[in-house]
Design a protein around this motif. Sequence first.
Motif, PDB file in Angstrom:
ATOM      1  N   PRO A  71       0.796  -1.229   0.000  1.00  0.00           N
ATOM      2  CA  PRO A  71       0.000   0.000   0.000  1.00  0.00           C
ATOM      3  C   PRO A  71       0.829   1.280   0.000  1.00  0.00           C
ATOM      4  N   ILE A  72       2.019   1.255   0.570  1.00  0.00           N
ATOM      5  CA  ILE A  72       2.856   2.459   0.569  1.00  0.00           C
ATOM      6  C   ILE A  72       3.310   2.772  -0.855  1.00  0.00           C
ATOM      7  N   TYR A  73       3.752   1.764  -1.586  1.00  0.00           N
ATOM      8  CA  TYR A  73       4.172   1.985  -2.970  1.00  0.00           C
ATOM      9  C   TYR A  73       2.975   2.356  -3.844  1.00  0.00           C
ATOM     10  N   GLY A 128      -1.048  19.304 -15.305  1.00  0.00           N
ATOM     11  CA  GLY A 128      -1.379  19.206 -16.727  1.00  0.00           C
ATOM     12  C   GLY A 128      -0.269  18.567 -17.537  1.00  0.00           C
ATOM     13  N   ASN A 129       0.677  17.920 -16.856  1.00  0.00           N
ATOM     14  CA  ASN A 129       1.818  17.289 -17.500  1.00  0.00           C
ATOM     15  C   ASN A 129       1.564  15.775 -17.568  1.00  0.00           C
ATOM     16  N   ALA A 130       1.260  15.286 -18.751  1.00  0.00           N
ATOM     17  CA  ALA A 130       0.940  13.862 -18.924  1.00  0.00           C
ATOM     18  C   ALA A 130       2.143  12.946 -18.693  1.00  0.00           C
ATOM     19  N   TRP A 131       3.347  13.486 -18.683  1.00  0.00           N
ATOM     20  CA  TRP A 131       4.528  12.667 -18.414  1.00  0.00           C
ATOM     21  C   TRP A 131       4.480  12.050 -17.014  1.00  0.00           C
ATOM     22  N   PHE A 132       3.737  12.657 -16.109  1.00  0.00           N
ATOM     23  CA  PHE A 132       3.624  12.080 -14.767  1.00  0.00           C
ATOM     24  C   PHE A 132       2.938  10.716 -14.792  1.00  0.00           C
ATOM     25  N   PHE A 133       2.031  10.507 -15.731  1.00  0.00           N
ATOM     26  CA  PHE A 133       1.371   9.202 -15.841  1.00  0.00           C
ATOM     27  C   PHE A 133       2.370   8.148 -16.310  1.00  0.00           C
ATOM     28  N   VAL A 134       3.200   8.518 -17.274  1.00  0.00           N
ATOM     29  CA  VAL A 134       4.252   7.619 -17.758  1.00  0.00           C
ATOM     30  C   VAL A 134       5.242   7.341 -16.621  1.00  0.00           C
ATOM     31  N   ALA A 135       5.615   8.383 -15.908  1.00  0.00           N
ATOM     32  CA  ALA A 135       6.578   8.244 -14.812  1.00  0.00           C
ATOM     33  C   ALA A 135       6.021   7.365 -13.696  1.00  0.00           C
ATOM     34  N   ALA A 136       4.745   7.511 -13.379  1.00  0.00           N
ATOM     35  CA  ALA A 136       4.131   6.695 -12.329  1.00  0.00           C
ATOM     36  C   ALA A 136       4.152   5.218 -12.708  1.00  0.00           C
ATOM     37  N   LEU A 137       3.787   4.938 -13.955  1.00  0.00           N
ATOM     38  CA  LEU A 137       3.793   3.554 -14.429  1.00  0.00           C
ATOM     39  C   LEU A 137       5.218   2.990 -14.434  1.00  0.00           C
ATOM     40  N   ALA A 138       6.169   3.767 -14.943  1.00  0.00           N
ATOM     41  CA  ALA A 138       7.565   3.309 -14.993  1.00  0.00           C
ATOM     42  C   ALA A 138       8.108   3.068 -13.582  1.00  0.00           C
ATOM     43  N   ALA A 139       7.808   3.971 -12.656  1.00  0.00           N
ATOM     44  CA  ALA A 139       8.288   3.806 -11.278  1.00  0.00           C
ATOM     45  C   ALA A 139       7.679   2.559 -10.641  1.00  0.00           C
ATOM     46  N   ALA A 140       6.416   2.286 -10.922  1.00  0.00           N
ATOM     47  CA  ALA A 140       5.778   1.085 -10.374  1.00  0.00           C
ATOM     48  C   ALA A 140       6.431  -0.182 -10.910  1.00  0.00           C
ATOM     49  N   VAL A 141       6.731  -0.197 -12.205  1.00  0.00           N
ATOM     50  CA  VAL A 141       7.372  -1.367 -12.813  1.00  0.00           C
ATOM     51  C   VAL A 141       8.776  -1.563 -12.238  1.00  0.00           C
ATOM     52  N   VAL A 142       9.557  -0.487 -12.184  1.00  0.00           N
ATOM     53  CA  VAL A 142      10.931  -0.590 -11.673  1.00  0.00           C
ATOM     54  C   VAL A 142      10.917  -0.966 -10.196  1.00  0.00           C
ATOM     55  N   THR A 143       9.990  -0.398  -9.429  1.00  0.00           N
ATOM     56  CA  THR A 143       9.887  -0.744  -8.008  1.00  0.00           C
ATOM     57  C   THR A 143       9.550  -2.220  -7.832  1.00  0.00           C
TER      58      THR A 143
END
Length: 158
Positions: free
Chosen positions: A95-97, A112-127
């Motif tokens: 739950p923390i991640y 309004g920066n859609a790159w945050f969605f890409v970054a969130a997904l990438a961080a979840a995968v790498v984590t």
Amino acid sequence: MNAYRLKPLSFPWPPVLYGLAILFALIAGRFVGLFPSMMPGSYVFLGIGGAMIAAAVLLDLWAVKTLIECRTTVMPHRGAQRLVTCGPFRYSRNPIYLGYTLATAAFGFLTGNAWFFVAALAAAVVTTYIAIRNEEMHLLARFGIDFEQYCQRTRRWL
């Protein structure tokens, strides 16, 4: 080495990974215009982003409170003393991640920066690959069948 002495990580990577993801999104949003800018300042996006931030903070606080009440470590690079399956851990093994991911995506709505969605997904995968799998091996070695049963009834993310 004894499973009770094993540590899942040598360094607390998840907060660093999400920090880097946020930095990436900020830089990409500034210099790489692949995504059209969403309408920052729109009350709908601000409401969604604000609600996601609130949910992320509440989820993280609930998870930390639960870990402290169960007398086990909050830090991802220390060995667990107990297998926690109550509180938010009934619904997600991480739950923390999940809160970190939700907050990172929320910044996309707020800025309004859609790159945050890409970054969130990438961080979840790498984590998942750098931290969660190691933590799961630690918990399996430490708690055995109890952890296996917990994994069968509780999803990794949601």
